[in-house]
Design a protein around this motif. Sequence first.
Motif, PDB file in Angstrom:
ATOM      1  N   SER A 308      45.891  -8.680   9.225  1.00 40.93           N
ATOM      2  CA  SER A 308      45.969 -10.125   9.056  1.00 40.93           C
ATOM      3  C   SER A 308      47.427 -10.514   8.999  1.00 40.93           C
ATOM      4  O   SER A 308      48.023 -10.577   7.928  1.00 40.93           O
ATOM      5  N   LYS A 311      48.349 -14.871   8.040  1.00 43.17           N
ATOM      6  CA  LYS A 311      48.168 -15.570   6.765  1.00 43.17           C
ATOM      7  C   LYS A 311      48.053 -14.539   5.657  1.00 43.17           C
ATOM      8  O   LYS A 311      47.901 -13.350   5.917  1.00 43.17           O
ATOM      9  N   LEU A 312      48.123 -15.016   4.416  1.00 44.04           N
ATOM     10  CA  LEU A 312      47.907 -14.122   3.285  1.00 44.04           C
ATOM     11  C   LEU A 312      46.425 -13.769   3.179  1.00 44.04           C
ATOM     12  O   LEU A 312      45.562 -14.628   3.339  1.00 44.04           O
ATOM     13  N   THR A 313      46.151 -12.514   2.866  1.00 45.02           N
ATOM     14  CA  THR A 313      44.782 -12.101   2.574  1.00 45.02           C
ATOM     15  C   THR A 313      44.723 -11.606   1.141  1.00 45.02           C
ATOM     16  O   THR A 313      45.573 -10.822   0.727  1.00 45.02           O
ATOM     17  N   VAL A 323      38.993  -5.674   7.408  1.00 51.79           N
ATOM     18  CA  VAL A 323      39.171  -7.125   7.521  1.00 51.79           C
ATOM     19  C   VAL A 323      40.147  -7.387   8.662  1.00 51.79           C
ATOM     20  O   VAL A 323      41.268  -6.882   8.641  1.00 51.79           O
ATOM     21  N   ASP A 325      41.716 -10.549  10.813  1.00 52.84           N
ATOM     22  CA  ASP A 325      41.811 -11.994  10.987  1.00 52.84           C
ATOM     23  C   ASP A 325      42.578 -12.320  12.259  1.00 52.84           C
ATOM     24  O   ASP A 325      43.650 -11.776  12.500  1.00 52.84           O
ATOM     25  N   THR A 326      42.007 -13.181  13.076  1.00 57.37           N
ATOM     26  CA  THR A 326      42.681 -13.663  14.292  1.00 57.37           C
ATOM     27  C   THR A 326      42.543 -15.187  14.308  1.00 57.37           C
ATOM     28  O   THR A 326      41.793 -15.744  13.509  1.00 57.37           O
TER      29      THR A 326
ATOM     30  N   TRP B  16      40.218 -21.245  -5.361  1.00 60.01           N
ATOM     31  CA  TRP B  16      41.259 -20.822  -4.448  1.00 60.01           C
ATOM     32  C   TRP B  16      40.640 -19.897  -3.397  1.00 60.01           C
ATOM     33  O   TRP B  16      39.745 -19.142  -3.735  1.00 60.01           O
ATOM     34  N   LYS B 311      36.940 -21.141  12.149  1.00 60.03           N
ATOM     35  CA  LYS B 311      36.808 -20.078  13.141  1.00 60.03           C
ATOM     36  C   LYS B 311      35.483 -19.366  12.928  1.00 60.03           C
ATOM     37  O   LYS B 311      34.814 -19.574  11.916  1.00 60.03           O
ATOM     38  N   PRO B 327      43.684 -22.137   6.486  1.00 61.36           N
ATOM     39  CA  PRO B 327      44.750 -21.893   7.464  1.00 61.36           C
ATOM     40  C   PRO B 327      45.827 -20.917   6.993  1.00 61.36           C
ATOM     41  O   PRO B 327      46.378 -20.183   7.805  1.00 61.36           O
ATOM     42  N   ASP B 328      46.140 -20.887   5.700  1.00 59.37           N
ATOM     43  CA  ASP B 328      47.226 -20.000   5.284  1.00 59.37           C
ATOM     44  C   ASP B 328      46.828 -18.924   4.290  1.00 59.37           C
ATOM     45  O   ASP B 328      47.671 -18.139   3.856  1.00 59.37           O
ATOM     46  N   ALA B 329      45.550 -18.860   3.928  1.00 57.47           N
ATOM     47  CA  ALA B 329      45.118 -17.806   3.004  1.00 57.47           C
ATOM     48  C   ALA B 329      43.637 -17.508   3.208  1.00 57.47           C
ATOM     49  O   ALA B 329      42.837 -18.391   3.494  1.00 57.47           O
ATOM     50  N   LEU B 330      43.329 -16.232   3.051  1.00 51.87           N
ATOM     51  CA  LEU B 330      41.961 -15.732   3.226  1.00 51.87           C
ATOM     52  C   LEU B 330      41.593 -14.969   1.958  1.00 51.87           C
ATOM     53  O   LEU B 330      42.351 -14.117   1.507  1.00 51.87           O
ATOM     54  N   LEU B 331      40.424 -15.301   1.403  1.00 52.53           N
ATOM     55  CA  LEU B 331      39.950 -14.588   0.212  1.00 52.53           C
ATOM     56  C   LEU B 331      38.712 -13.779   0.553  1.00 52.53           C
ATOM     57  O   LEU B 331      37.788 -14.298   1.180  1.00 52.53           O
ATOM     58  N   ILE B 332      38.705 -12.525   0.101  1.00 52.56           N
ATOM     59  CA  ILE B 332      37.497 -11.713   0.178  1.00 52.56           C
ATOM     60  C   ILE B 332      37.278 -11.127  -1.204  1.00 52.56           C
ATOM     61  O   ILE B 332      38.131 -10.396  -1.723  1.00 52.56           O
ATOM     62  N   LEU B 353      54.671 -16.115  -4.119  1.00 54.31           N
ATOM     63  CA  LEU B 353      53.814 -16.842  -3.176  1.00 54.31           C
ATOM     64  C   LEU B 353      53.235 -18.095  -3.825  1.00 54.31           C
ATOM     65  O   LEU B 353      52.111 -18.510  -3.535  1.00 54.31           O
ATOM     66  N   LEU B 356      51.420 -20.970  -2.150  1.00 53.78           N
ATOM     67  CA  LEU B 356      50.017 -20.867  -1.716  1.00 53.78           C
ATOM     68  C   LEU B 356      49.044 -21.261  -2.822  1.00 53.78           C
ATOM     69  O   LEU B 356      47.828 -21.220  -2.620  1.00 53.78           O
TER      70      LEU B 356
END
Lengths: 357, 357
Positions: A308, A311-313, A323, A325-326, B16, B311, B327-332, B353, B356
């Motif tokens: 990824s 962006k931050l994951t 994981v 991300d695209t 978040w 997406k 758009p700028d962060a992904l949480l799993i 960070l 964010l």
Amino acid sequence: MMYGVIMAGGSGTRFWPESRKRKPKQLLSIAGEKTMIRATVERIEPVIPFDRIMVITGGLHAAEIKAQLPELRDEMVVVEPFGRNTAACIALAAFKLQRMDPYAVMVVLPADHLIGKEQEFLAALQTAVEVVSQRDCLLTFGVIPSRPEIGYGYIKLGEAQNTPGSTKIHPVERFVEKPDLETAKMYMSSGQYLWNSGMFLWKVESIIRAFDEHLPEISSSMRSLQGAFDTPDEPERIRETYEKIESVSIDYGIMEKASNVLCLPVDVDWNDVGSWVSLEDVWESDKAGNAGLGDVVILDSTGCIVSSTRKLTALVGVEDLIVVDTPDALLICKKDRAQDVKKLHQLLKDQGLEHLL
Amino acid sequence: MMYGVIMAGGSGTRFWPESRKRKPKQLLSIAGEKTMIRATVERIEPVIPFDRIMVITGGLHAAEIKAQLPELRDEMVVVEPFGRNTAACIALAAFKLQRMDPYAVMVVLPADHLIGKEQEFLAALQTAVEVVSQRDCLLTFGVIPSRPEIGYGYIKLGEAQNTPGSTKIHPVERFVEKPDLETAKMYMSSGQYLWNSGMFLWKVESIIRAFDEHLPEISSSMRSLQGAFDTPDEPERIRETYEKIESVSIDYGIMEKASNVLCLPVDVDWNDVGSWVSLEDVWESDKAGNAGLGDVVILDSTGCIVSSTRKLTALVGVEDLIVVDTPDALLICKKDRAQDVKKLHQLLKDQGLEHLL
């Protein structure tokens, strides 16, 4: 003279969503700064200059390959009209090289593998060239296993013979399928089984003789094609030939049948980059075994593989996930299901999402 | 006259990366087409017109609230200089309303809850107004449990009294903390325990009398502030007051101590939207229990909650995950760790960070 033949026909469906139809994994830089095909070519370039490197690929990717490898000669980027497995691909390369240089020695490499120990690999190439120059044989590189891997095929070695240097070379007793874990452990401790890397080296005349004997139809079709190489008719004549020949792997069609197969054991930190899981060994890992490309914030998570870069994951309380991300697709996959990423293709088609493939 | 007081001071850190400092969950439309605060206001608007609705919020969010709710009167968007818990917030609202209308009845609602059965809720409001108009009491709405929830506090009911209609109203025996699962099951089967929703209704004079008795310092500070309401001095005077008063919840400071607390049981499909998990009941689910907003392709995955509207998201072989793409962060996040999303805040700060958050 020594020539490099890079097989770049793979579709890389197991690397979706980073890899797409128009940009399969060999054209991506998922394992380093260079794209995999560029890294493959540069790796052998100290012993095989650009003008003796041939790439076999599909029509969808030829332009991108020429863009990534502008040093290649135009006629050395050979387009298959469609995939017909590795025997056809290698025969096409061999007959085309024979016309250019009847005494050619060719090394066959996939476009999408990694080799950590480049110097050791180049040394092995030199040894292999000396071996095949002295006898009519088909040489396959066998990778000394570093773990009991169940995802690879193995080569069972026969009694060692002496090579020109100190390295031993072995006749191949047999090729064996992917084992279960117990068997893989036995293979590893026995020292008699190596990973089948799909990297080969032989005189062009030796492999053509083997095609004549074991796959005579492919051989005669390709031979009749020779007059058309490097003429405007080449693409159409290749298409006609491909339409009528058998689709068979070089392993099944030739290597498992020929009696003059030799295996050169190599310890070169080889990685076939077969799925996202294989990148675990390539990317840097934290103490909890999380490997990734890009910014990742991790809370109580272990064994994850994250790609990824945009962006931050953040991971919270998860384990053994892949994981990816695209910009238009996100994949979240359990690590032991990495092989099943290719199954998403049908699902996406069924849902009218083919543009994401 | 009846007034609505919406408490919109929440930071929504558990939502978040969709919710951010400048856009906490009450200002987002994560649970429907409208933002949560707009939905909260529109829900009561059939019985309380816009010009009698007050929102208490932080300085960072006042402009956005006015933009989302342009129908509100300017002086009814009241800014707290910083959060001082629910007692201060409610006292501020009560004293400000008292100055406008000494006979005001106020309903207090959080800005970030959901109510599925809106008609039933409006009917309950009417019943509650009739109850409090006839006596000096503090009415809390208790939600009849639909499952043995361990994430909520409960209200233990005393013997039922008759309301003006057919609905029963109960004195509160006591407020109880979040239970373990065994206790929650017992609570549910007993019929004597309701979820503490944090929704209240009372005459302004009743709650002020309760402040006078149980939190006299807050009461006298706020009373001395009354002359400044709706003058240019209001913000500065509120700040001075907030700096010296105690930070205490209305539950602890008043409801658990007052002897005139009544509970009206309601069955209104209430959801406190406390974390991503709570949206499982709001969003549509597939047969495997995956709920989501956005396009999701699912292969052998169960119990996941996905918010990814920008997406495609593909899940392969995973279970019980929360996936939130922005758009700028992904949480799993593993579902049973949903409460720990707020812990990411410190981690992000530590890693520089903060932008964010």
